[in-house]
Design a protein around this motif. Structure first.
Motif, PDB file in Angstrom:
ATOM      1  N   CYS A  17       5.365  -4.361   7.037  1.00 12.23           N
ATOM      2  CA  CYS A  17       4.066  -4.802   7.074  1.00 12.23           C
ATOM      3  C   CYS A  17       3.529  -6.031   6.117  1.00 12.23           C
ATOM      4  N   GLU A  18       4.487  -6.225   5.097  1.00  8.63           N
ATOM      5  CA  GLU A  18       4.352  -7.453   3.995  1.00  8.63           C
ATOM      6  C   GLU A  18       4.900  -8.662   5.144  1.00  8.63           C
ATOM      7  N   ARG A  19       5.969  -8.369   5.958  1.00  8.52           N
ATOM      8  CA  ARG A  19       6.615  -9.594   6.644  1.00  8.52           C
ATOM      9  C   ARG A  19       5.554  -9.928   7.640  1.00  8.52           C
ATOM     10  N   GLN A  20       4.748  -8.946   8.079  1.00  4.72           N
ATOM     11  CA  GLN A  20       3.714  -9.406   9.212  1.00  4.72           C
ATOM     12  C   GLN A  20       2.315  -9.771   8.626  1.00  4.72           C
ATOM     13  N   PHE A  21       1.911  -9.000   7.431  1.00  5.39           N
ATOM     14  CA  PHE A  21       0.423  -9.532   7.021  1.00  5.39           C
ATOM     15  C   PHE A  21       0.430 -10.112   5.895  1.00  5.39           C
ATOM     16  N   GLY A  22       1.517 -10.144   5.086  1.00  7.79           N
ATOM     17  CA  GLY A  22       1.680 -10.777   3.782  1.00  7.79           C
ATOM     18  C   GLY A  22       1.173  -9.738   2.670  1.00  7.79           C
ATOM     19  N   LEU A  23       0.964  -8.342   2.842  1.00 10.04           N
ATOM     20  CA  LEU A  23       0.677  -7.371   1.843  1.00 10.04           C
ATOM     21  C   LEU A  23       0.687  -6.329   2.545  1.00 10.04           C
ATOM     22  N   ALA A  24       0.764  -4.958   1.919  1.00 10.66           N
ATOM     23  CA  ALA A  24       0.597  -3.690   2.287  1.00 10.66           C
ATOM     24  C   ALA A  24      -0.142  -2.599   1.423  1.00 10.66           C
ATOM     25  N   PRO A  25      -0.658  -1.786   1.938  1.00  9.95           N
ATOM     26  CA  PRO A  25      -1.412  -0.705   1.194  1.00  9.95           C
ATOM     27  C   PRO A  25      -0.363   0.000   0.389  1.00  9.95           C
ATOM     28  N   GLU A  26      -0.891   0.497  -0.573  1.00  9.52           N
ATOM     29  CA  GLU A  26      -0.314   1.657  -1.622  1.00  9.52           C
ATOM     30  C   GLU A  26      -0.252   2.966  -0.759  1.00  9.52           C
ATOM     31  N   VAL A  27       1.027   3.515  -0.926  1.00 11.83           N
ATOM     32  CA  VAL A  27       1.308   4.936  -0.394  1.00 11.83           C
ATOM     33  C   VAL A  27       1.470   5.876  -1.563  1.00 11.83           C
ATOM     34  N   GLN A  28       0.180   6.815  -1.609  1.00  7.43           N
ATOM     35  CA  GLN A  28       0.355   7.877  -2.745  1.00  7.43           C
ATOM     36  C   GLN A  28       0.951   9.214  -2.207  1.00  7.43           C
ATOM     37  N   VAL A  29       2.004   9.653  -2.900  1.00  9.06           N
ATOM     38  CA  VAL A  29       2.426  11.102  -2.163  1.00  9.06           C
ATOM     39  C   VAL A  29       2.309  12.172  -3.256  1.00  9.06           C
ATOM     40  N   ALA A  54      -5.101 -12.077   7.507  1.00  8.55           N
ATOM     41  CA  ALA A  54      -4.638 -11.011   6.464  1.00  8.55           C
ATOM     42  C   ALA A  54      -4.192 -11.804   5.108  1.00  8.55           C
ATOM     43  N   PHE A  55      -3.825 -12.878   5.212  1.00  5.27           N
ATOM     44  CA  PHE A  55      -3.340 -13.445   3.890  1.00  5.27           C
ATOM     45  C   PHE A  55      -4.481 -13.812   3.196  1.00  5.27           C
ATOM     46  N   HIS A  56      -5.646 -13.846   3.478  1.00  8.90           N
ATOM     47  CA  HIS A  56      -6.877 -13.880   2.635  1.00  8.90           C
ATOM     48  C   HIS A  56      -7.233 -12.610   2.084  1.00  8.90           C
ATOM     49  N   LEU A  57      -6.645 -11.633   2.581  1.00  9.77           N
ATOM     50  CA  LEU A  57      -7.139 -10.358   1.669  1.00  9.77           C
ATOM     51  C   LEU A  57      -6.436 -10.025   0.542  1.00  9.77           C
TER      52      LEU A  57
END
Length: 259
Positions: A83-95, A138-141
């Motif tokens: 996700c970071e490679r495509q959008f520059g960031l990724a959402p957090e994953v909570q388990v 997405a890099f502006h997010l």
């Protein structure tokens, strides 16, 4: 198989009747179920031949102490890198949930399932955040724009299955589109991304696997679940998000689903 599905999808793109073609999908379900079985037999034999004494919890491909929390964490790390490679960031994953749970299963199967679900959730979350904030790139997010993805592990001693839920706030799926997500011939990836995947021979070191590919992720994940008597279902609320429920049968309770 992927190349053939891509060519068929290209030729039939003007018509959507193929989505409900039970002959095509029945054949592919049988084909991939057989393939999973063959790989299990070969893999189990080879794994037993190279038995590693220090891994007492492993019996070939089977691990008697699979921890869903660890599998989900590893899959989330891999999905986040894509996700970071495509959008520059990724959402957090909570388990959350039963974090100390362990049970007998094939860890490679569970990892594949969780990776596919988390990739879908991350892509949907980022793209929905772009729409919600009116940002074209997405890099502006900022990370604060991305709601977390939640993985819930539920289990009880008397439960029939070990169940996991992957929940996102990625905008959901239109109700009329839900049957399509199980089609081997349906994908939301761009045509260029599909073409690169099909034409890639493995010699291109610069090629990066995208978040969305040839549309095989969900149907094959469901096939992995069903191979041991489990299942994979999706519930979606358009305008909010999607919940994916993974049901993993406790091994020894079901027969192999021969096609």
């Amino acid at each position: 198989m992927a190349r053939g599905a891509h060519e068929l999808r290209t030729k039939m793109s003007a018509r959507e009747t193929f989505i409900s073609d039970h002959k095509i999908h029945g054949f592919l379900d049988s084909f991939y179920t057989s393939r999973i079985g063959i790989r299990m037999i070969i893999g189990q034999y080879l794994a037993l031949r190279r038995c590693e004494p220090h891994r007492r919890e492993c019996v070939g491909l089977l691990n008697t102490a699979v921890i869903p929390r660890d599998i989900a964490t590893d899959a989330a790390r891999h999905a986040a890198s894509l996700c970071e490679r495509q959008f520059g960031l990724a959402p957090e994953v909570q388990v959350r949930g039963r974090l100390d749970l362990s049970f007998a299963y094939v860890p490679d199967h569970l990892y594949y399932i969780m990776l596919e679900l988390l990739k879908n959730s991350m892509r949907a979350t980022v793209e929905n955040a772009m729409l919600r904030t009116n940002k074209t790139n997405a890099f502006h997010l900022d990370h604060s724009d991305l709601p977390p993805i939640r993985v819930v592990v539920a289990d009880g001693e008397d439960n029939e299955d070990v169940a996991l839920k992957v929940s996102d706030e990625g905008g959901g799926i239109p109700r009329s589109h839900l049957p399509r997500v199980w089609s081997y011939l349906f994908t939301t990836a761009s045509f260029d991304a599909q073409k690169r995947l099909v034409e890639d021979t493995g010699d291109n070191s610069d090629f990066a696997a995208p978040l969305a590919g040839l549309g095989y992720g969900l149907p094959i994940s469901r096939a992995y679940c069903r191979y041991f008597g489990g299942d994979l279902t999706i519930m979606s609320m358009e305008g909010f998000g999607t919940d994916a429920f993974v049901y993993l049968s406790r091994l020894g309770d079901h027969d192999e689903p021969l096609p």
